[in-house]
Design a protein around this motif. Structure first.
Motif: not given
Length: 523
Positions: A306-335
């Motif tokens: 199950h420890m293959t999932s120990d990078m889940s937080g990183a995966a979600c943060v990477v996906a979220t900052v990419c989503l912010a860019a796709e949505q052109n969200l008016p907030v600066n985000v640094t992951a």
């Protein structure tokens, strides 16, 4: 991953639509008392159709009774299939239960009852899973109840990780939502934008799931960094990757210490989204342990996979900052995303070692299996150098989270006001979470004999809270921050449910996205 379905909105009548299967929602009916002079009984009422006005007429007013004969009761995530025998154009009707009316449950004091959006999300996911590979043209009336939730549930419920299947059958599926506006005009444009935004969010969750589900022999720190760079550059992010030499030059003692036992050296990835109209900056930090053996303090063999999932937080943060860019969200985000593999070897760090973290604080290592907080300490200090207005960190950090809150509820800690704001976003997004304290009396248990702080206490009490207190030591003064412990919710080791598959869940991408949207709108 599996190909996400093609999504559409139609103003066509659902009963005349050219689809293979039509999905409708049901709720439990009201039981009726039957009495005579001799006996009094209670008969179960047929389920109630929800969001499908007019459909019952096509069945001569008997649809609810037919569904009841097929076993439908309207219970949450219940799926019943009914041949339509020409009553409507679709040859098959799929009735999925929403569960009791949320307003009624709230009125009777039922705790933890899902709201309408989450009911629709779960029902849509259950329907998508039940369809399997049998239908390529699907219609759904659930979008009439909540279009965003129906889209998210459908995409997330359709997800399957097929990269390592030798013969994966992945039908191209079209899902059409009936009963929402759609088409041209103001209302139609709004509904189409809602669909596009919801689909974008769901795809971001699926992207995180893909990373989490990729086995650790193929997703080691350098490869994880490469994939994060590719994802970021595709949506126009600024990307910086620090390799082991750059980490050593910069003094990232936590990341280097944890990653020192592996033949595959660590990385630190920084991804930045900027917007010209932004008035706030948010720092995101996620734990990226690509595999965790526990190091010298090695874990038991049972369930170590199950420890293959120990990078889940990183995966979600990477996906979220990419989503912010796709949505052109008016907030600066640094992951800021630290990545390491925690392995035992002749070069591994040891219990008793003292690490000098990025920024100069020293940590006595008492247990090498408390490694996530070490790489996060480095990353948090680096993130705070950018003077963010807010900082959110997420990680599969402690087994104590599962003990305290179970496998589906994240523990959320941090500065009180912002912690509660993040918790509200988690609940509103349907991912859930529970605000937890950081008791000052536990901080003394982290005092070290020889260093500024120890990485664990000498007891097992309050482990989730102690980890939060450790992370607080690295947050710059005055920065509102929140820590989301997702040790249980990040990886589903049981059977699928609602829109959640086995394996990586992608939680808390939707929470993080909701937090960013809230900050973009309110500051």
């Amino acid at each position: 991953m599996s190909t996400p379905p093609d999504l559409r909105i139609s103003q066509e009548a659902a009963d005349a639509a050219e689809v293979d299967v039509l999905v409708v929602g049901t709720r439990p009916g009201t039981s009726e008392e039957d009495s005579d002079d001799a006996v009094e009984t209670v008969s179960a009422a047929p389920p109630v159709l929800v969001g499908s006005d007019g459909l019952d007429a096509a069945f001569g007013g008997e649809l609810a009774a037919l569904l009841a004969l097929a076993g439908a009761a309207g219970a949450a995530e219940e799926v019943v299939k009914l041949p339509t025998r020409g009553a409507i154009t679709a040859p098959l009707l799929l009735a999925v239960g929403l569960g009791p009316d949320p307003d009624a449950r709230a009125a009777d004091g039922t705790a933890g009852a899902p709201d309408l959006a989450e009911q629709v999300r779960r029902a849509s996911g259950a329907a998508a899973r039940a369809l399997g590979k049998t239908a390529t043209r699907v219609g759904s009336t659930l979008g009439a109840l909540d279009l965003t939730a129906a889209v998210e549930g459908t995409v997330l419920g359709s997800y399957a990780f097929t990269d390592y299947r030798s013969a994966a059958d992945d039908p191209v599926r079209t899902v059409t939502f009936f009963g929402a506006a759609g088409g041209s005009g103001g209302a139609g444009e709004r509904e189409n934008a809602t669909l596009a935004d919801a689909a974008m969010t769901a795809r971001a969750v699926c992207a995180a799931r893909d990373l989490i589900n990729t086995p650790p022999n193929d997703l080691y720190p350098a490869e994880f960094a490469r994939r994060a760079r590719d994802m970021g550059e595709t949506v126009g992010l600024e990307v910086e990757v620090l390799d082991e030499s750059a980490l050593a030059e910069g003094g990232y003692g936590g990341i280097l210490g944890v990653g020192g036992g592996s033949s595959r050296p660590p990385r630190l990835v920084r991804l930045r989204h900027t917007h010209p109209d932004a008035t706030r900056t948010v720092a995101l930090v996620g734990k990226g342990i690509t595999f965790d053996t526990g190091g010298i303090s090695i874990k038991p063999a049972a369930n170590m996979d199950h420890m293959t999932s120990d990078m889940s937080g990183a995966a979600c943060v990477v996906a979220t900052v990419c989503l912010a860019a796709e949505q052109n969200l008016p907030v600066n985000v640094t992951a800021t995303v630290p990545m390491a593999e925690n392995m035992p070897s002749g070069t591994a760090y040891r219990p008793g070692d003292v690490l000098t973290m990025y920024g100069g604080k020293t940590v006595e290592v008492l247990n090498t299996d408390a490694e996530g907080r070490l790489i996060l300490g480095d990353a948090i200090v680096r993130a705070c150098e950018d003077s963010p207005d807010y900082l959110v960190e997420t990680s599969t950090l402690t087994g104590a989270q599962v003990v305290a809150l179970g496998s589906r509820t994240a523990g959320i800690m941090g500065s009180d006001e912002f912690r509660d704001r993040v918790t509200a976003a988690a609940v509103g997004a349907g991912e859930g979470g529970w605000a937890m304290p950081l008791p000052e009396e536990l901080r003394g248990d982290l005092d070290s004999r020889i260093a500024d702080i120890a990485n664990v206490t000498g007891h097992r009490f309050g482990g989730m809270l102690v980890a939060g207190l450790f992370l607080r030591e690295f947050v710059a003064d005055g920065v509102p921050w929140a820590h989301i412990d997702i040790a249980g919710p990040a990886f589903n080791t049981g059977g699928p449910h609602g829109y959640t598959p086995k394996g990586g869940t992608g939680l808390p991408v939707r929470t993080l996205a909701a937090v960013l949207a809230d900050i973009a709108g309110k500051g």
